[in-house]
Write an enzyme that holds these catalytic residues in place. Structure first.
Site, PDB file in Angstrom:
ATOM      1  CG  LEU A   2      -1.548   1.094   1.617  1.00 16.28           C
ATOM      2  CD1 LEU A   2      -2.482   1.584   0.219  1.00 16.28           C
ATOM      3  CD2 LEU A   2      -2.936   0.727   2.771  1.00 16.28           C
ATOM      4  CE  LYS A  35       5.054   8.455   8.807  1.00 15.57           C
ATOM      5  NZ  LYS A  35       6.265   8.805   9.639  1.00 15.57           N
ATOM      6  CD  GLU A  93       9.441   6.104  12.665  1.00 10.50           C
ATOM      7  OE1 GLU A  93       9.432   7.419  12.537  1.00 10.50           O
ATOM      8  OE2 GLU A  93       9.813   5.945  11.230  1.00 10.50           O
TER       9      GLU A  93
END
Length: 190
Positions: A2, A35, A93
């Site tokens: 994706l 995100k 992250e």
């Protein structure tokens, strides 16, 4: 896979490809995660002990930043498990909370230093510092989000992997959700 998707109709087309590839009767669930705009990093544990921290770099070659990763308080030096995986690479992250970013820039302003443009740049610059004590003062944080290389790991789904991360003492994005179908994904996005 994706790529960036900007509409629910594109998402539905992608799901159709998934079902064609797996077969219409295959049960498909989704994990949605917010995100975080940080710096991608891999942390590797051998027999439960943090052994390597590295940036993702260009996807093939990154920078070794183990000593700076060890200053991030939310990353355990040892996995909380009586039977940790022999070897596991965890992707995530490294980022800076907005309040910590603002405080850092205020300090830099008071000292006559150039300000960071955004938290991501501040994070990236911090991970490259040679002085661990300076990195530690930057109050970096970390969310684990995916699995890299591993040995002897019997976790069948991504959602169960995220649950294992939490049990081992790693942070995952608190906005993560298990969605039973695409309608739940779309409701989450809305």
């Amino acid at each position: 896979s994706l790529d960036n998707t900007y509409s629910f109709s594109e998402l539905k087309l992608w799901e159709e490809r998934v079902h064609r590839g797996l077969g219409a009767k295959e049960k498909v669930e989704y994990v949605v995660e917010l995100k975080i705009d940080g710096v991608s990093a891999n942390i590797t544990y051998k027999e439960g002990k943090l052994s390597i921290g590295a940036t993702r770099g260009d996807g093939e070659t990154g920078e070794e930043i183990t000593e700076n990763i060890k200053t991030i308080r939310v990353i355990p030096l040892m996995l909380r498990s009586k039977e940790p995986p022999d070897f596991i690479e965890i992707r995530g992250e490294v980022y800076m909370e907005r309040g910590d970013f603002l405080a850092l820039n205020k300090e830099r302003e008071n000292e006559g230093e150039a300000l960071f443009v955004n938290p991501r740049n501040a994070t990236s610059g911090s991970l490259k510092l040679l002085d661990r004590s300076l990195v530690s003062k930057r109050r970096l944080s970390f969310f684990a989000h995916s699995l890299g290389a591993y040995r002897n790991l019997g976790i069948p789904t991504h959602w169960e992997f995220l649950d294992s991360l939490k049990k081992w003492g790693l942070r995952i994005n608190p906005g993560s959700r298990l969605c039973r179908n695409l309608d739940e994904v779309i409701a989450f996005c809305r």
